[in-house]
Design an enzyme around this catalytic site. Sequence first.
Site, PDB file in Angstrom:
ATOM      1  N   GLY A  38       0.811  -1.215   0.000  1.00 42.69           N
ATOM      2  CA  GLY A  38       0.000   0.000   0.000  1.00 42.69           C
ATOM      3  C   GLY A  38       0.836   1.252   0.000  1.00 42.69           C
TER       4      GLY A  38
ATOM      5  N   GLY B 219      -0.453   2.736   7.386  1.00 45.12           N
ATOM      6  CA  GLY B 219      -0.565   1.979   8.630  1.00 45.12           C
ATOM      7  C   GLY B 219      -0.098   0.538   8.545  1.00 45.12           C
TER       8      GLY B 219
ATOM      9  N   GLU C 154      -4.269  33.137  -9.413  1.00 45.63           N
ATOM     10  CA  GLU C 154      -5.084  32.299  -8.515  1.00 45.63           C
ATOM     11  C   GLU C 154      -6.579  32.510  -8.772  1.00 45.63           C
ATOM     12  OE1 GLU C 154      -3.770  29.904  -6.968  1.00 45.63           O
ATOM     13  OE2 GLU C 154      -1.720  30.604  -7.284  1.00 45.63           O
TER      14      GLU C 154
ATOM     15  N   HIS D 274      -7.637  30.268 -11.608  1.00 46.30           N
ATOM     16  CA  HIS D 274      -7.910  28.882 -11.174  1.00 46.30           C
ATOM     17  C   HIS D 274      -9.279  28.817 -10.496  1.00 46.30           C
ATOM     18  CE1 HIS D 274      -4.021  27.162 -11.957  1.00 46.30           C
ATOM     19  NE2 HIS D 274      -3.367  27.931 -11.094  1.00 46.30           N
TER      20      HIS D 274
HETATM   21  P1  ATP Z   1       5.521   3.450   5.343  1.00 44.91           P
HETATM   22  O1  ATP Z   1       5.083   2.731   4.125  1.00 44.91           O
HETATM   23  O2  ATP Z   1       5.924   4.866   5.051  1.00 44.91           O
HETATM   24  O3  ATP Z   1       6.491   2.703   6.198  1.00 44.91           O
HETATM   25  P2  ATP Z   1       3.305   2.632   6.948  1.00 44.91           P
HETATM   26  O4  ATP Z   1       2.223   2.231   6.012  1.00 44.91           O
HETATM   27  O5  ATP Z   1       4.100   1.562   7.584  1.00 44.91           O
HETATM   28  O6  ATP Z   1       4.226   3.697   6.240  1.00 44.91           O
HETATM   29  P3  ATP Z   1       2.810   3.498   9.576  1.00 44.91           P
HETATM   30  O7  ATP Z   1       4.235   3.690   9.919  1.00 44.91           O
HETATM   31  O8  ATP Z   1       2.149   2.299  10.119  1.00 44.91           O
HETATM   32  O9  ATP Z   1       2.632   3.561   8.015  1.00 44.91           O
HETATM   33  O10 ATP Z   1       1.953   4.767   9.966  1.00 44.91           O
HETATM   34  C1  ATP Z   1       2.536   5.966  10.364  1.00 44.91           C
HETATM   35  C2  ATP Z   1       1.673   6.629  11.402  1.00 44.91           C
HETATM   36  O11 ATP Z   1       0.455   7.057  10.814  1.00 44.91           O
HETATM   37  C3  ATP Z   1       1.257   5.700  12.514  1.00 44.91           C
HETATM   38  O12 ATP Z   1       2.183   5.742  13.559  1.00 44.91           O
HETATM   39  C4  ATP Z   1      -0.096   6.248  12.939  1.00 44.91           C
HETATM   40  O13 ATP Z   1       0.071   7.297  13.852  1.00 44.91           O
HETATM   41  C5  ATP Z   1      -0.653   6.826  11.672  1.00 44.91           C
HETATM   42  N1  ATP Z   1      -1.582   5.921  10.987  1.00 44.91           N
HETATM   43  C6  ATP Z   1      -1.434   5.418   9.747  1.00 44.91           C
HETATM   44  N2  ATP Z   1      -2.489   4.655   9.409  1.00 44.91           N
HETATM   45  C7  ATP Z   1      -3.311   4.641  10.470  1.00 44.91           C
HETATM   46  C8  ATP Z   1      -4.563   4.021  10.736  1.00 44.91           C
HETATM   47  N3  ATP Z   1      -5.170   3.265   9.840  1.00 44.91           N
HETATM   48  N4  ATP Z   1      -5.138   4.226  11.939  1.00 44.91           N
HETATM   49  C9  ATP Z   1      -4.534   5.009  12.855  1.00 44.91           C
HETATM   50  N5  ATP Z   1      -3.358   5.623  12.661  1.00 44.91           N
HETATM   51  C10 ATP Z   1      -2.739   5.462  11.484  1.00 44.91           C
END
Ligand code: ATP
Length: 628
Positions: A221, A226, A444, A447
Amino acid sequence: MSNTGEQDVDKKQRKQLRFSAIYLVVALLGMWLFQVLIFQPLLLEAQEVPYSVFRSDVAAGHVKEVTIGQERIFFTLYDQGDPTAPADLPLQRAGMTYNTVPVPDDQLIQDLLAAGVTFRAEPPDSGLLTNLLGWFIPVLPFALIWYYFYRRLGRGGSNILSIGKSKAKEITGEMSGITFANIGGLDEVAVELKEIISFLKSPERFTRLGAKLPKGVLLVGPPGTGKTLLAKATAGEAGVPFFSISGSDFVEMFVGVGAARVRDLFEQAKKKAPCIVFVDEIDAIGQSRATVGALHTNDEREQTLNQLLSEMDGFAPNQGVVIIAATNRPEVLDPALLRPGRFDRQIQVPLPTEKGRRQILGIHTRNMPLAEDVNLDRIAQITAGFSGADLANIVNEAALLASRRDAAQVTMADFDLAIERVVAGLQRSLPLKEEVKRKVAYHESGHALVAALLPDTDPVHKVSIIPTAKGALGYTLQVPEEDQYLVSETELKQRMAVLTGGRAAELLVFGEASTGAANDLQRATEMARRMVTEFGMTEALGPVHYLADAGMGYLGQRAVLRPELSPETETLIDREIRRLVEEAQQTALNLLREHESALHQIAAMLQEREVINGEEVLRIVAEHQHQP
Ligand code: ATP
């Protein structure tokens, strides 16, 4: 605030650097003093003379005492007042001690005996000292260099002795304290992971029936959706240890270290099974050997990848180690990683929907005092396309803004400003000349007016001519009403008209364009390119996909044209892209010409107030439409 933090870190690093430099200088000075004060006097005390001088002094009977060492012979002549001194003793050399380098000489002892010289061999003690000095001094610089690197690596979280050890941080599930309750908008993804959780909790239930669980799960993703959080929550829910390492940690400057780290990581994990191993950015090691290309083969990455594959093959599915990997570039992964028995289960982690964004906002504002006027539903509505990390960032930014005001609660205005900051960047004070400001205001307004006049574009939320830290001199913020999964040809053309609206206004009012439209043109051209090459939206090129598969853009990566295309087709593609952008600009120009009085009014208002909102733009448009 953050500035001070950065300065502190900077200061600290400079201090450490200065310390290392001082340390080196002191060490070198110490070595030099050692040489000068201890080693040199031993030799300086006795002047060196040729062996032949020593022999002739013995033959002449001038020598009183001799100390024979392995590397030196020290000899002392009779003193002037010595009653046994020979009469022909050279007075200027009387009582002096000399040293000479020995030469193989069988006759020496007999001659010394014959001359009545007192002689002895060098005591073993002084030999030891010389020996010690002999090896200590050459070794010292190497020891210093080693110590220097040891400290440097040690500061980075590992040291030279454990370079091959895995950097995986182990946090037990319970300690991380993260469960699915901390994650918003990913319910369907969580369901897919539930199976793994129940397996980790009671593996017997599965193994009893001979079921095999996937060894590896790949979370795919866009950044910030997350993925890391999901892996942590899986461990948290199952109550098992969680090892996490990033793909880039495996890739070190020493070849073979990455592979050693993989081996060590799996050793640790097997000891703690059942557990979860999370590998972030797996594309850093798992990039397809085909896409990397012969010119960029990277032995280190390949060895690490091979080690990872063989480790995954090496443990049985019921051993209780589940590997969760994350990537936002699945198309570059080596197919070997995706084979059955490896990362054969892929789970998409998409950008959150409006409902998901509402949940994420709820989670992050859980412990925050919110003012009455804060409407999280509205925030979720206007943040289409934002990732979970963006939303977390907005909430944090809003809280910072409120605390800067010393307010007791976070208000909707704080959130509005926070969203703008995330979208457009911080405001920057940049003194602009009136003439430049006028141009930006018309740009602006162009736009905003085109967006307000075309029915299928996102509504204008705000128009500003305050420069931003991201380099824009102004911006028009449009926010979608709802999440959009499909975009029609008409909508795309209208978006392009909005993008070229700024340039069209400049052409209309000033008779020429400025450099301010470069970014707009880039985005409009990109849109046109995709319409032509990917979406089959032009008559001339038909419903054909013109991109090469290997370069297919996932998450906005640049795509490349199929190599076998004829030069005529490529020329036609270029021509069609140009036609689409020109048509968009013409649409914008026509609209602005038709509503020129509204354009002037919006621009005047912008010049005066610098920021106006979407409703004001709509009101002006409506007023002018009702005028005869
Ligand atoms: P990357 O691909 O950049 O490593 P990732 O997909 O692993 O990113 P995370 O590191 O899990 O993303 O998310 C970063 C922060 O964003 C988390 O610490 C959290 O605070 C917030 N976050 C992201 N997605 C969610 C979610 N679905 N619910 C709650 N918080 C979220």
